[in-house]
Every structure is written in structure tokens, then in C-alpha cells.
Write a protein that holds these residues in place. Structure first.
Motif, PDB file in Angstrom:
ATOM      1  N   GLU A  36      14.539 -24.061 -15.176  1.00 56.67           N
ATOM      2  CA  GLU A  36      15.182 -23.157 -16.132  1.00 56.67           C
ATOM      3  C   GLU A  36      14.418 -23.105 -17.450  1.00 56.67           C
ATOM      4  N   LYS A  37      13.975 -24.249 -17.941  1.00 54.97           N
ATOM      5  CA  LYS A  37      13.214 -24.303 -19.190  1.00 54.97           C
ATOM      6  C   LYS A  37      11.890 -23.555 -19.047  1.00 54.97           C
ATOM      7  N   THR A  38      11.270 -23.674 -17.882  1.00 53.09           N
ATOM      8  CA  THR A  38      10.006 -22.976 -17.630  1.00 53.09           C
ATOM      9  C   THR A  38      10.221 -21.475 -17.594  1.00 53.09           C
ATOM     10  N   ILE A  39      11.296 -21.030 -16.961  1.00 51.75           N
ATOM     11  CA  ILE A  39      11.623 -19.599 -16.900  1.00 51.75           C
ATOM     12  C   ILE A  39      11.845 -19.061 -18.316  1.00 51.75           C
ATOM     13  N   CYS A  40      12.561 -19.813 -19.119  1.00 48.74           N
ATOM     14  CA  CYS A  40      12.839 -19.363 -20.492  1.00 48.74           C
ATOM     15  C   CYS A  40      11.576 -19.310 -21.345  1.00 48.74           C
ATOM     16  N   ALA A  41      10.615 -20.174 -21.057  1.00 52.69           N
ATOM     17  CA  ALA A  41       9.386 -20.240 -21.851  1.00 52.69           C
ATOM     18  C   ALA A  41       8.315 -19.264 -21.385  1.00 52.69           C
ATOM     19  N   TRP A  78      18.984 -20.155  -2.262  1.00 54.80           N
ATOM     20  CA  TRP A  78      17.732 -19.770  -2.904  1.00 54.80           C
ATOM     21  C   TRP A  78      17.568 -20.475  -4.251  1.00 54.80           C
ATOM     22  N   LEU A  79      18.633 -20.553  -5.041  1.00 54.81           N
ATOM     23  CA  LEU A  79      18.549 -21.223  -6.341  1.00 54.81           C
ATOM     24  C   LEU A  79      18.131 -22.686  -6.192  1.00 54.81           C
ATOM     25  N   LYS A  80      18.655 -23.358  -5.180  1.00 49.28           N
ATOM     26  CA  LYS A  80      18.269 -24.752  -4.933  1.00 49.28           C
ATOM     27  C   LYS A  80      16.785 -24.840  -4.592  1.00 49.28           C
ATOM     28  N   GLN A  81      16.309 -23.896  -3.792  1.00 50.27           N
ATOM     29  CA  GLN A  81      14.888 -23.876  -3.444  1.00 50.27           C
ATOM     30  C   GLN A  81      14.042 -23.587  -4.689  1.00 50.27           C
ATOM     31  N   ARG A  82      14.448 -22.607  -5.472  1.00 50.35           N
ATOM     32  CA  ARG A  82      13.716 -22.280  -6.700  1.00 50.35           C
ATOM     33  C   ARG A  82      13.667 -23.471  -7.634  1.00 50.35           C
ATOM     34  N   ASN A  83      14.794 -24.134  -7.792  1.00 53.06           N
ATOM     35  CA  ASN A  83      14.859 -25.275  -8.694  1.00 53.06           C
ATOM     36  C   ASN A  83      14.000 -26.439  -8.210  1.00 53.06           C
ATOM     37  N   GLY A  84      13.681 -26.464  -6.923  1.00 47.33           N
ATOM     38  CA  GLY A  84      12.783 -27.473  -6.384  1.00 47.33           C
ATOM     39  C   GLY A  84      11.354 -27.311  -6.884  1.00 47.33           C
ATOM     40  N   CYS A  85      11.054 -26.183  -7.492  1.00 50.46           N
ATOM     41  CA  CYS A  85       9.708 -25.939  -8.032  1.00 50.46           C
ATOM     42  C   CYS A  85       9.443 -26.730  -9.296  1.00 50.46           C
ATOM     43  N   GLY A  86      10.481 -27.225  -9.935  1.00 45.88           N
ATOM     44  CA  GLY A  86      10.288 -27.927 -11.198  1.00 45.88           C
ATOM     45  C   GLY A  86       9.678 -26.984 -12.220  1.00 45.88           C
ATOM     46  N   SER A  87       8.603 -27.413 -12.864  1.00 47.39           N
ATOM     47  CA  SER A  87       7.964 -26.585 -13.886  1.00 47.39           C
ATOM     48  C   SER A  87       6.703 -25.897 -13.371  1.00 47.39           C
ATOM     49  N   VAL A  89       4.827 -23.035 -12.409  1.00 49.08           N
ATOM     50  CA  VAL A  89       4.960 -21.590 -12.653  1.00 49.08           C
ATOM     51  C   VAL A  89       4.638 -20.781 -11.392  1.00 49.08           C
ATOM     52  N   ALA A  90       3.570 -21.142 -10.686  1.00 51.03           N
ATOM     53  CA  ALA A  90       3.183 -20.394  -9.482  1.00 51.03           C
ATOM     54  C   ALA A  90       4.262 -20.494  -8.412  1.00 51.03           C
ATOM     55  N   CYS A  91       4.834 -21.657  -8.249  1.00 48.51           N
ATOM     56  CA  CYS A  91       5.907 -21.858  -7.262  1.00 48.51           C
ATOM     57  C   CYS A  91       7.133 -21.020  -7.625  1.00 48.51           C
ATOM     58  N   ILE A  92       7.513 -21.033  -8.900  1.00 45.17           N
ATOM     59  CA  ILE A  92       8.678 -20.255  -9.347  1.00 45.17           C
ATOM     60  C   ILE A  92       8.416 -18.766  -9.159  1.00 45.17           C
ATOM     61  N   ALA A  93       7.233 -18.317  -9.543  1.00 45.98           N
ATOM     62  CA  ALA A  93       6.878 -16.898  -9.392  1.00 45.98           C
ATOM     63  C   ALA A  93       6.935 -16.487  -7.927  1.00 45.98           C
ATOM     64  N   ASN A  94       6.427 -17.338  -7.051  1.00 48.00           N
ATOM     65  CA  ASN A  94       6.452 -17.055  -5.620  1.00 48.00           C
ATOM     66  C   ASN A  94       7.891 -17.000  -5.096  1.00 48.00           C
ATOM     67  N   ALA A  95       8.733 -17.894  -5.576  1.00 48.55           N
ATOM     68  CA  ALA A  95      10.141 -17.894  -5.169  1.00 48.55           C
ATOM     69  C   ALA A  95      10.807 -16.579  -5.562  1.00 48.55           C
ATOM     70  N   TYR A  96      10.550 -16.128  -6.784  1.00 51.12           N
ATOM     71  CA  TYR A  96      11.126 -14.855  -7.234  1.00 51.12           C
ATOM     72  C   TYR A  96      10.581 -13.679  -6.435  1.00 51.12           C
ATOM     73  N   GLN A  97       9.291 -13.688  -6.174  1.00 45.99           N
ATOM     74  CA  GLN A  97       8.682 -12.597  -5.406  1.00 45.99           C
ATOM     75  C   GLN A  97       9.321 -12.493  -4.022  1.00 45.99           C
ATOM     76  N   ASN A  98       9.478 -13.617  -3.350  1.00 43.48           N
ATOM     77  CA  ASN A  98      10.064 -13.612  -2.009  1.00 43.48           C
ATOM     78  C   ASN A  98      11.526 -13.184  -2.035  1.00 43.48           C
ATOM     79  N   ARG A  99      12.291 -13.691  -3.000  1.00 42.25           N
ATOM     80  CA  ARG A  99      13.709 -13.326  -3.079  1.00 42.25           C
ATOM     81  C   ARG A  99      13.869 -11.850  -3.440  1.00 42.25           C
ATOM     82  N   GLN A 100      13.021 -11.352  -4.343  1.00 44.41           N
ATOM     83  CA  GLN A 100      13.101  -9.946  -4.726  1.00 44.41           C
ATOM     84  C   GLN A 100      12.836  -9.048  -3.523  1.00 44.41           C
ATOM     85  N   LYS A 101      11.880  -9.424  -2.682  1.00 43.07           N
ATOM     86  CA  LYS A 101      11.610  -8.650  -1.469  1.00 43.07           C
ATOM     87  C   LYS A 101      12.842  -8.608  -0.572  1.00 43.07           C
TER      88      LYS A 101
END
Length: 117
Positions: A36-41, A78-87, A89-101
Motif C-alpha cells: 500500500e505504501k509503495t502504491i501511494c508513493a 487478488w488483493l492477498k496476491q497483490r499484497n504478497g508483492c511487498g514493495s 514495483v514490477a510485481c505490483i504493476a504486473n498484478a494490476y495489469q493481470n487483474r485489469q485484463k
């Protein structure tokens, strides 16, 4: 027909994004998790979060009650999987890309295919 659907989607997304242009879909002041902190930053992640949340809200209001429960269950997973990315950025971006699709496909299948667009 497809152009009208795309225009409608863009309009709906911009309506949601315009009101939240500078903020994630959650309160960044209450962000506790590294993800969450990474997303906000990160503006790019922030924008992906807002777009995904807006699409999710559109779909959740357009599906029947049973479908809504399933959609929410999928989002929690999905949120649990996304949160598994920690900080990461590439992992979080990939999670969003896949979920958005996935959500875009649901929007096409469950919303646009039923409307008089």
C-alpha cells in the motif's frame, strides 16, 4: 458498435478517475502494508489502482447479486496476491495489469454484451 462501447468505458473510467486523480482507491494516510505504501508513493501504481478500482465498481454494480459475491471473493484473493508483492514495483504493476485484463474481459462479457450500446 465497439467504438461506442469503448467510448462509454472511457467516459465511465474518467468520471471515476477524475474525482480521485491524486489518490489511490484507499486512504494513503492509513496505508500499513509495504504494498500500500509503495502504491501511494508511485504515481503509475496509484493510477493503476484507481483504474482497477473504478472498473471493479462498475462491474459490481452491473452484475446480479450472486455474481457480485463471486466478484468480491475474487477481488479479496487478488488483493492477498497483490499484497504478497511487498514493495516490489514490477510485481505490483504486473498484478494490476493481470487483474485489469480480467476485469476488462468481465466488463465486455457481462456488461457491454447485455446493453443497447
Amino acid at each position: 458498435m465497439k467504438k461506442i462501447q469503448q467510448l462509454l468505458l472511457v467516459t465511465l473510467l474518467l468520471a471515476g478517475v477524475g474525482s480521485m486523480a491524486q489518490a489511490a482507491s484507499f486512504d494513503c494516510n492509513k496505508a500499513r502494508l509495504n504494498t500500500e505504501k509503495t502504491i501511494c508513493a508511485n504515481r503509475g501504481l496509484n493510477d493503476r489502482d484507481v483504474k482497477m478500482a473504478t472498473t471493479f465498481n462498475i462491474i459490481s454494480h452491473a452484475v446480479p447479486m450472486g455474481g457480485r459475491d463471486h466478484l468480491i471473493d475474487e477481488q479479496v484473493i487478488w488483493l492477498k496476491q497483490r499484497n504478497g508483492c511487498g514493495s516490489n514495483v514490477a510485481c505490483i504493476a504486473n498484478a494490476y495489469q493481470n487483474r485489469q485484463k480480467q476485469l476488462d474481459q468481465m466488463l465486455q462479457d457481462r456488461v457491454f454484451s447485455h446493453g443497447p450500446f
